[in-house]
Enzyme design. Structure first.
Site, short mmCIF file in Angstrom:
data_model
loop_
_atom_site.label_atom_id
_atom_site.label_comp_id
_atom_site.label_asym_id
_atom_site.label_seq_id
_atom_site.Cartn_x
_atom_site.Cartn_y
_atom_site.Cartn_z
N ASP A 81 -13.28 -2.57 6.01
CA ASP A 81 -11.59 -3.04 6.01
C ASP A 81 -10.98 -1.99 6.69
OD1 ASP A 81 -12.44 -1.27 3.81
OD2 ASP A 81 -10.63 -2.06 2.95
N GLU A 176 -12.74 -0.82 0.76
CA GLU A 176 -12.52 0.57 0.63
C GLU A 176 -11.19 1.23 0.36
OE1 GLU A 176 -12.48 4.99 1.20
OE2 GLU A 176 -11.57 3.55 2.42
#
Length: 410
Positions: A81, A176
């Site tokens: 991400d 994350e």
């Protein structure tokens, strides 16, 4: 497949994978799986037959050992991400070939300039090839540089069977950037003893220490009454929240601290006359400092509330992550091997601390000790993000050397 680390990186960054802190799902955005599925196909094409993505968006794969002796199983980990801080849609990467120095003006928004004064690391990049955005989006080097480096190292190890190594696990995580990167990871399935996140900044750096982190939510219940009849009765919760913010110590903020100094940082405030909510993140490198900052904040709140006898408050602390150094110090070979790998890859190792956290922080406390090594990116979470081809190639070489060192020292 003969893709270079840059080929892979340029392919990954154009896929929008921003995570969403407001979403209750895991992953927080389905689009992260688009990149995950691509990575699985590439891992299968390399020859890692167990590569797969699970329902939560985690990608797992194994590079089998090519030696007979037992070698500790290590894992290379990066996140898919990108941060919600700035848009990651329609990324248009640009390459400044053979950088000659000076500021870099970005083509899509001429007001966006990567200045050497703000990026002193550029002074070490003369002659290198610098990858930037056009100034209208994030680049996504955090952490698609890490993905590209792990993938390229994996292919190199598979193609060069003369490099002796033990079993190496690959883990790519979602979410994350919003603090949920390992919420649903299956460590038993992963089967690693030690790990490295490839999510750091400057080439040659390894980090074995992070902040310890808590979140604090303060809820103020005021006294609401019609403003025409409020004299001596109204206690406006929004104003109480403002009074609390105005009393925060200026020398304990992110913008006034550096190095090993922690901070108290308000991240949000919502409110009305009746009720207000203040959100904070508290950071320090040791738990005692964290507790002291929380006690200071609550003392400050009590001091403000004394002026509003009809109002009340709640003070809720939520643990986020802890300094991974407490775990990593029990396994010194993790950092020692990484330092040697960085040296063999032609750099002077720099050991440091992160003013933040990584997936490795939580993995370490979940039973998978995990320091953080460089991926080469700079100016994360902004349209001024950049990374050099040469630094990504150094990261690939570092990972290959790590595999070789763990086998050689087993």
């Amino acid at each position: 497949m003969t893709d270079t680390v840059v080929d892979r990186f340029l392919r990954y960054v154009v896929i929008d994978t921003q995570s969403d802190p407001r979403s209750p799902t895991q992953p927080s955005t389905e689009k992260q799986k688009n990149l995950g599925r691509m990575l699985v196909q590439e891992l299968l094409a390399i020859g890692l037959s167990d590569a797969h993505i699970d329902e939560h968006g985690y990608v797992y794969a194994t590079i089998p050992s090519n030696v007979d002796k037992p070698v500790p199983v290590i894992c290379f980990c990066s996140h898919m991400d990108t941060a919600p801080d700035f848009t990651g849609m329609n990324v248009k990467p640009k390459i400044v070939w053979n950088y000659t120095g000076g500021d870099i003006q970005l083509s899509g928004d001429p007001q966006q300039i990567i200045r050497v004064s703000d990026n002193p690391a550029l002074r070490d990049q003369i002659g290198n090839d610098i990858i930037t955005t056009d100034g209208t989006t994030l680049l996504g080097a955090d952490d698609k540089a890490g993905l590209a480096e792990i993938m390229t190292a994996a292919q190199f190890l598979v193609d060069n069977t003369d490099i002796r190594h033990g079993t190496i696990k690959i883990l790519f995580t979602p979410d994350e950037e919003i603090g949920r990167g390992v919420d649903k990871v299956d460590l038993e399935k992963l089967g690693a003893q030690f790990a490295y996140t490839v999510d750091g900044e400057t080439a040659g750096h390894i980090e074995d220490e992070t902040f310890s982190a808590d979140g604090v939510e303060i809820t103020i219940q005021g006294v609401a009454i019609h403003p025409g009849f409020a004299q001596g009765k109204m206690e406006n919760a929004a104003k109480i929240a403002g009074a609390i913010l105005s009393r925060l110590p200026k020398d304990a903020a992110p913008e006034t601290t550096a190095g090993r100094e922690g901070f108290v940082h308000p991240t949000g405030v919502t409110g009305s006359m009746e009720k207000a909510v203040l959100s904070f993140i508290i950071r320090d490198f040791d738990d005692a400092g964290l507790a002291a900052k929380e006690a200071m904040l609550e003392t400050l709140v009590k001091g403000v509330m004394a002026d509003y006898p009809g109002s009340s408050y709640t003070f809720e602390v939520k643990q986020q992550y802890r300094n991974m150094k407490a775990i990593l110090d029990r396994h010194p070979q993790l950092v020692e091997n990484a330092i040697e790998a960085i040296r063999r890859a032609g750099m002077e190792p720099v050991r440091g601390s992160i003013r933040g956290g990584t997936d490795g922080s939580r993995l370490s406390f979940m039973g998978l000790p995990c320091p953080n090594i460089f991926a080469g990116g700079h100016a994360f979470h902004s349209p001024l993000e950049w990374v050099s081809r040469q630094d990504m190639e150094k990261a690939v070489k570092t990972l290959v050397e790590l595999a070789r060192i763990w086998e050689g020292r087993a």
